[in-house]
Design an enzyme around this catalytic site. Structure first.
Site, PDB file in Angstrom:
ATOM      1  N   GLU A  33       0.837  -1.208   0.000  1.00 49.47           N
ATOM      2  CA  GLU A  33       0.000   0.000   0.000  1.00 49.47           C
ATOM      3  C   GLU A  33       0.869   1.255   0.000  1.00 49.47           C
ATOM      4  O   GLU A  33       2.070   1.197   0.290  1.00 49.47           O
ATOM      5  CB  GLU A  33      -0.937   0.003   1.207  1.00 49.47           C
ATOM      6  CG  GLU A  33      -0.204   0.003   2.535  1.00 49.47           C
ATOM      7  CD  GLU A  33      -0.939   0.786   3.613  1.00 49.47           C
ATOM      8  OE1 GLU A  33      -1.426   1.891   3.332  1.00 49.47           O
ATOM      9  OE2 GLU A  33      -1.001   0.283   4.750  1.00 49.47           O
ATOM     10  N   SER A 148     -13.030   1.527   9.797  1.00 45.14           N
ATOM     11  CA  SER A 148     -12.275   1.599   8.545  1.00 45.14           C
ATOM     12  C   SER A 148     -12.932   0.772   7.443  1.00 45.14           C
ATOM     13  O   SER A 148     -13.419  -0.336   7.682  1.00 45.14           O
ATOM     14  CB  SER A 148     -10.857   1.087   8.775  1.00 45.14           C
ATOM     15  OG  SER A 148     -10.147   1.087   7.553  1.00 45.14           O
ATOM     16  N   LYS A 167      -4.087  -1.561  13.983  1.00 38.77           N
ATOM     17  CA  LYS A 167      -3.426  -0.472  14.697  1.00 38.77           C
ATOM     18  C   LYS A 167      -3.935  -0.392  16.140  1.00 38.77           C
ATOM     19  O   LYS A 167      -5.119  -0.510  16.402  1.00 38.77           O
ATOM     20  CB  LYS A 167      -3.654   0.850  13.966  1.00 38.77           C
ATOM     21  CG  LYS A 167      -2.764   0.937  12.720  1.00 38.77           C
ATOM     22  CD  LYS A 167      -2.835   2.294  12.065  1.00 38.77           C
ATOM     23  CE  LYS A 167      -4.181   2.536  11.473  1.00 38.77           C
ATOM     24  NZ  LYS A 167      -4.409   1.851  10.203  1.00 38.77           N
TER      25      LYS A 167
HETATM   26  N1  PSU Z   1      -0.912   1.198   9.074  1.00 39.06           N
HETATM   27  C1  PSU Z   1       0.173   1.968   9.283  1.00 39.06           C
HETATM   28  N2  PSU Z   1       0.193   3.213   8.759  1.00 39.06           N
HETATM   29  C2  PSU Z   1      -0.831   3.678   7.986  1.00 39.06           C
HETATM   30  C3  PSU Z   1      -1.977   2.865   7.766  1.00 39.06           C
HETATM   31  C4  PSU Z   1      -1.962   1.639   8.316  1.00 39.06           C
HETATM   32  O1  PSU Z   1       1.126   1.546   9.933  1.00 39.06           O
HETATM   33  O2  PSU Z   1      -0.735   4.800   7.503  1.00 39.06           O
HETATM   34  C5  PSU Z   1      -3.087   3.338   6.854  1.00 39.06           C
HETATM   35  C6  PSU Z   1      -3.478   2.182   5.942  1.00 39.06           C
HETATM   36  O3  PSU Z   1      -3.445   2.651   4.623  1.00 39.06           O
HETATM   37  C7  PSU Z   1      -4.886   1.830   6.373  1.00 39.06           C
HETATM   38  C8  PSU Z   1      -5.381   3.189   6.751  1.00 39.06           C
HETATM   39  O4  PSU Z   1      -5.632   1.223   5.355  1.00 39.06           O
HETATM   40  O5  PSU Z   1      -4.288   3.718   7.497  1.00 39.06           O
HETATM   41  C9  PSU Z   1      -6.645   3.135   7.551  1.00 39.06           C
HETATM   42  O6  PSU Z   1      -7.206   4.410   7.592  1.00 39.06           O
HETATM   43  P1  PSU Z   1      -8.703   4.577   8.116  1.00 39.06           P
HETATM   44  O7  PSU Z   1      -8.640   4.253   9.569  1.00 39.06           O
HETATM   45  O8  PSU Z   1      -9.049   6.021   7.850  1.00 39.06           O
HETATM   46  O9  PSU Z   1      -9.538   3.633   7.315  1.00 39.06           O
HETATM   47 MN    MN Z   2     -12.244   6.133   9.669  1.00 36.82          MN
END
Ligand code: PSU
Ligand code: MN
Length: 311
Positions: A33, A148, A167
């Site tokens: 990603e 997410s 996370k």
């Molecule tokens: N894990 C990390 N750093 C990141 C992310 C995940 O260590 O930047 C990113 C990934 O791209 C994941 C996104 O899909 O954060 C999730 O964001 P949200 O919670 O807005 O869906």
């Molecule tokens: Mn979100």
């Protein structure tokens, strides 16, 4: 996807030559990603880390395919110029699945999340994917509904994702419940515990444990035969001696959540805000851990991709 179908969308989706060749010949490919590069890691370290991630995949015998949108074209495998755009341009937006077509139609730059990377990887036939930590259910989601799109996308995308759990800024228990509901298979790699991203153990067990890439490949083969439609999540923990100090982690997280609330941070900005808070408040300790996580996951994903094609 067939060659004819790929030709049809060639104006929108461009494969790097080595990725195209590996897919044609049935070689191992690992999707990566790009949001982690553009929005997850601070500049200028992010560009060096992006290169190191690709090198980790190559060293383990697979072809890296970092996914992003550059000038409205989906790129599966980035050349050095494109990687630099993703790491350095302020015009790069965090593009989840809902944003892809808009960025594409408008000719913009977009960094793909776990959700959008998984969707685009599956579109071109890539079966293995590495990230740092998955998105999931945020704390307080009962009120905010902040969950997410990674979760719902993995429910309908049959890809193998290697991550250090989800996370640790999230509600991990709720996220595990949602993964179960959404039919995402979760296996711990070399552990019975679900990893907590910066922490080796989130405090929750995993339903299944594996200890070698070949075991994962056997599960992938069975999934194909059984018509699995959701993702396989391989949860790969940091070694306990490399994790963030748990007391420090919990303290920094509480401060970060309070700061996000006070600043009125919402929606897609929450995750980048909290990660940046960690990087600043731990004076680089979380950056060190985050980098080690993604490099280890990239290497493991490559070993899994190699084992899958060897079967
Ligand atoms: N894990 C990390 N750093 C990141 C992310 C995940 O260590 O930047 C990113 C990934 O791209 C994941 C996104 O899909 O954060 C999730 O964001 P949200 O919670 O807005 O869906
Ligand atoms: Mn979100």
């Amino acid at each position: 996807m067939s060659d004819a179908a790929l030709d049809h969308i060639a104006d929108r989706v461009r494969l790097a030559p080595d990725v195209a060749e590996a897919l044609r010949s049935g070689g191992p490919v690992v999707a990566l990603e790009s949001t982690i590069i553009s929005h997850g890691l601070p500049r200028p370290t992010n560009l060096a880390v992006a290169r190191d991630i690709e090198a980790a995949v190559r060293e383990a015998g697979a072809v890296p395919a970092t996914v992003a949108l550059v000038d409205g074209t989906v790129r599966i495998g980035l050349d050095p110029d494109a990687l630099e755009v993703v790491a350095s341009s302020d015009a790069v937006v965090k593009a989840s699945v809902r944003d892809l077509a808009v960025v594409c139609a408008r000719g913009g730059h977009g960094a793909t999340t776990v959700a959008s990377t998984a969707q685009l990887a599956a579109l071109v036939g890539i079966e293995t994917f590495a990230t740092g930590g998955l998105g999931g259910v945020h704390r307080g989601a009962g009120e905010t509904f902040d969950e997410s799109a990674d979760l719902v996308t993995l429910a309908s995308t049959a890809i193998t994702v290697v991550s250090a759990g989800v996370k640790s800024i999230l509600d991990v228990a709720a996220t595990l419940e949602r993964l179960e509901t959404l039919n995402v298979t979760v296996v711990g790699y070399g552990t019975d515990r679900f990893p907590g991203f910066y922490l080796a153990d989130s405090g929750h067990p995993v339903p299944h444990r594996v200890d070698a890439p070949e075991e994962v490949a056997a599960i992938v083969a069975a999934r194909r035969d059984l018509g699995a439609r959701a993702a396989l999540l391989v949860a790969n923990p940091l070694p306990v001696e490399r994790q963030l100090d748990p007391a420090r982690h919990d303290r920094v997280l509480l401060e970060g959540l309070a700061a996000a609330d006070a600043a009125g941070v919402r929606g897609k900005d929450v995750t980048p805000f909290l990660l940046a808070h960690f990087h600043e408040a731990t004076e680089g300790e979380s950056l060190r851990a985050n980098t080690e996580i993604i490099l280890a996951n990239a290497a493991l994903a490559a070993r899994i991709a190699v084992a899958v094609v060897a079967r």
